[in-house]
Design a protein around this motif. Structure first.
Motif, PDB file in Angstrom:
ATOM      1  N   LEU A  38       0.837  -1.195   0.000  1.00 49.97           N
ATOM      2  CA  LEU A  38       0.000   0.000   0.000  1.00 49.97           C
ATOM      3  C   LEU A  38       0.876   1.251   0.000  1.00 49.97           C
ATOM      4  O   LEU A  38       0.617   2.207  -0.740  1.00 49.97           O
ATOM      5  N   ALA A  39       1.936   1.246   0.807  1.00 44.82           N
ATOM      6  CA  ALA A  39       2.874   2.374   0.821  1.00 44.82           C
ATOM      7  C   ALA A  39       3.582   2.510  -0.514  1.00 44.82           C
ATOM      8  O   ALA A  39       3.807   3.626  -1.016  1.00 44.82           O
ATOM      9  N   ARG A  40       3.920   1.376  -1.117  1.00 46.39           N
ATOM     10  CA  ARG A  40       4.575   1.414  -2.425  1.00 46.39           C
ATOM     11  C   ARG A  40       3.643   2.019  -3.479  1.00 46.39           C
ATOM     12  O   ARG A  40       4.070   2.837  -4.303  1.00 46.39           O
ATOM     13  N   LEU A  41       2.376   1.643  -3.430  1.00 45.08           N
ATOM     14  CA  LEU A  41       1.412   2.194  -4.375  1.00 45.08           C
ATOM     15  C   LEU A  41       1.261   3.699  -4.176  1.00 45.08           C
ATOM     16  O   LEU A  41       1.232   4.463  -5.151  1.00 45.08           O
ATOM     17  N   ARG A  42       1.155   4.126  -2.940  1.00 43.13           N
ATOM     18  CA  ARG A  42       1.089   5.566  -2.646  1.00 43.13           C
ATOM     19  C   ARG A  42       2.284   6.296  -3.259  1.00 43.13           C
ATOM     20  O   ARG A  42       2.126   7.345  -3.911  1.00 43.13           O
ATOM     21  N   ASP A  43       3.481   5.749  -3.074  1.00 38.89           N
ATOM     22  CA  ASP A  43       4.693   6.406  -3.575  1.00 38.89           C
ATOM     23  C   ASP A  43       4.744   6.407  -5.101  1.00 38.89           C
ATOM     24  O   ASP A  43       5.241   7.365  -5.714  1.00 38.89           O
ATOM     25  N   MET A  44       4.236   5.349  -5.730  1.00 38.40           N
ATOM     26  CA  MET A  44       4.224   5.286  -7.197  1.00 38.40           C
ATOM     27  C   MET A  44       3.314   6.369  -7.773  1.00 38.40           C
ATOM     28  O   MET A  44       3.646   7.012  -8.776  1.00 38.40           O
ATOM     29  N   VAL A  45       2.181   6.592  -7.127  1.00 36.20           N
ATOM     30  CA  VAL A  45       1.254   7.644  -7.573  1.00 36.20           C
ATOM     31  C   VAL A  45       1.879   9.017  -7.360  1.00 36.20           C
ATOM     32  O   VAL A  45       1.855   9.868  -8.255  1.00 36.20           O
ATOM     33  N   ALA A  46       2.460   9.223  -6.181  1.00 36.38           N
ATOM     34  CA  ALA A  46       3.041  10.526  -5.860  1.00 36.38           C
ATOM     35  C   ALA A  46       4.232  10.846  -6.750  1.00 36.38           C
ATOM     36  O   ALA A  46       4.414  11.999  -7.171  1.00 36.38           O
ATOM     37  N   ARG A  47       5.042   9.846  -7.057  1.00 37.17           N
ATOM     38  CA  ARG A  47       6.239  10.068  -7.873  1.00 37.17           C
ATOM     39  C   ARG A  47       5.881  10.582  -9.265  1.00 37.17           C
ATOM     40  O   ARG A  47       6.611  11.384  -9.849  1.00 37.17           O
ATOM     41  N   ARG A  48       4.732  10.155  -9.772  1.00 41.31           N
ATOM     42  CA  ARG A  48       4.285  10.601 -11.098  1.00 41.31           C
ATOM     43  C   ARG A  48       3.386  11.832 -11.029  1.00 41.31           C
ATOM     44  O   ARG A  48       2.874  12.285 -12.038  1.00 41.31           O
ATOM     45  N   ARG A  49       3.190  12.335  -9.827  1.00 40.86           N
ATOM     46  CA  ARG A  49       2.336  13.511  -9.601  1.00 40.86           C
ATOM     47  C   ARG A  49       0.916  13.293 -10.129  1.00 40.86           C
ATOM     48  O   ARG A  49       0.315  14.169 -10.740  1.00 40.86           O
ATOM     49  N   LEU A  50       0.406  12.107  -9.833  1.00 42.32           N
ATOM     50  CA  LEU A  50      -0.938  11.746 -10.271  1.00 42.32           C
ATOM     51  C   LEU A  50      -1.949  11.808  -9.127  1.00 42.32           C
ATOM     52  O   LEU A  50      -3.023  11.222  -9.210  1.00 42.32           O
ATOM     53  N   GLN A  51      -1.625  12.563  -8.078  1.00 36.65           N
ATOM     54  CA  GLN A  51      -2.485  12.570  -6.899  1.00 36.65           C
ATOM     55  C   GLN A  51      -3.919  13.010  -7.198  1.00 36.65           C
ATOM     56  O   GLN A  51      -4.844  12.615  -6.504  1.00 36.65           O
ATOM     57  N   ARG A  52      -4.114  13.823  -8.216  1.00 35.75           N
ATOM     58  CA  ARG A  52      -5.459  14.309  -8.524  1.00 35.75           C
ATOM     59  C   ARG A  52      -6.221  13.382  -9.470  1.00 35.75           C
ATOM     60  O   ARG A  52      -7.413  13.582  -9.713  1.00 35.75           O
TER      61      ARG A  52
END
Length: 215
Positions: free
Chosen positions: A118-132
């Motif tokens: 779950l933490a890895r998935l969070r970081d993968m989304v954040a790294r690509r700046r796809l939070q929105r």
């Protein structure tokens, strides 16, 4: 006030990339997702699992087990069916397609390794700046709290009707949910006037919230 989003479930989620669109010969449901995308529907709810090799893949574990006779969480990367899309490639695709919005449901919450992935998935989304545009479903406020910083990623609380049209979906809400989650995710059956008027939903009515309805 709520900002309403409607997402379409793609349970099988055997995706391959072709002309930057979803396509696959694996199941009718994926053809349906591809057709919807081509018609302008660009919001999808997608299930995820991980291999013994530590790679995150798109696919619903229960349906995959029914089809292949083995728990996908026991698969090595070499045993994952050919053409199964990795989450890395899915998020890369989302980076290329500005209309594509994802609600990601990482299965396997009963496994000890779940917080790690779950933490890895969070970081993968954040790294690509796809939070929105790439949001994450989590079943409990405790799991979100254990992650620590959200890195701007949005977490949502799913609510299930379990096939019961008369289900009291508001009873699934807990006091901590309104503090930990940025969006609420009732199924289309749950998303009734009775649900939103329920006392348990009061914290969600007091401030603007996203409501993601999935079908």
């Amino acid at each position: 006030m709520h900002k309403l989003h409607v997402f379409h479930r793609c349970h099988r989620s055997f995706f391959t990339l072709s002309s930057k669109l979803f396509s696959s010969a694996s199941s009718y449901k994926i053809f349906a997702c591809s057709a919807m995308y081509g018609r302008g529907v660009a919001a999808f709810d997608m299930d995820l699992f991980w291999s013994t090799g530590g790679t995150l893949y798109v696919g619903h574990p229960r349906l995959l087990k029914e089809e292949f006779g083995r728990d996908p969480f026991e698969w090595s990367d070499a045993e994952v069916p050919r053409g199964t899309l990795t989450v890395e490639k899915l998020l890369d695709l989302a980076s290329e397609l500005p209309r594509l919005t994802l609600a990601l449901d990482l299965k396997g919450s009963t496994y000890d390794a779940y917080p790690i992935y779950l933490a890895r998935l969070r970081d993968m989304v954040a790294r690509r700046r796809l939070q929105r545009r790439a949001w994450i479903w989590v079943d409990s406020a405790e799991a979100v709290a254990a992650l620590g910083p959200s890195n701007g990623v949005r977490f949502g609380r799913p609510l299930y009707d379990r096939g019961d049209a008369a289900a009291d979906c508001a009873a699934q809400l807990e006091a901590a949910d309104a503090r930990r989650f940025e969006f609420l995710g009732p199924s289309a059956t749950c998303a009734s006037a009775r649900f939103f008027a329920a006392p348990a939903a009061a914290p969600w009515r007091r401030a603007p919230r996203h409501v993601l309805v999935w079908t």
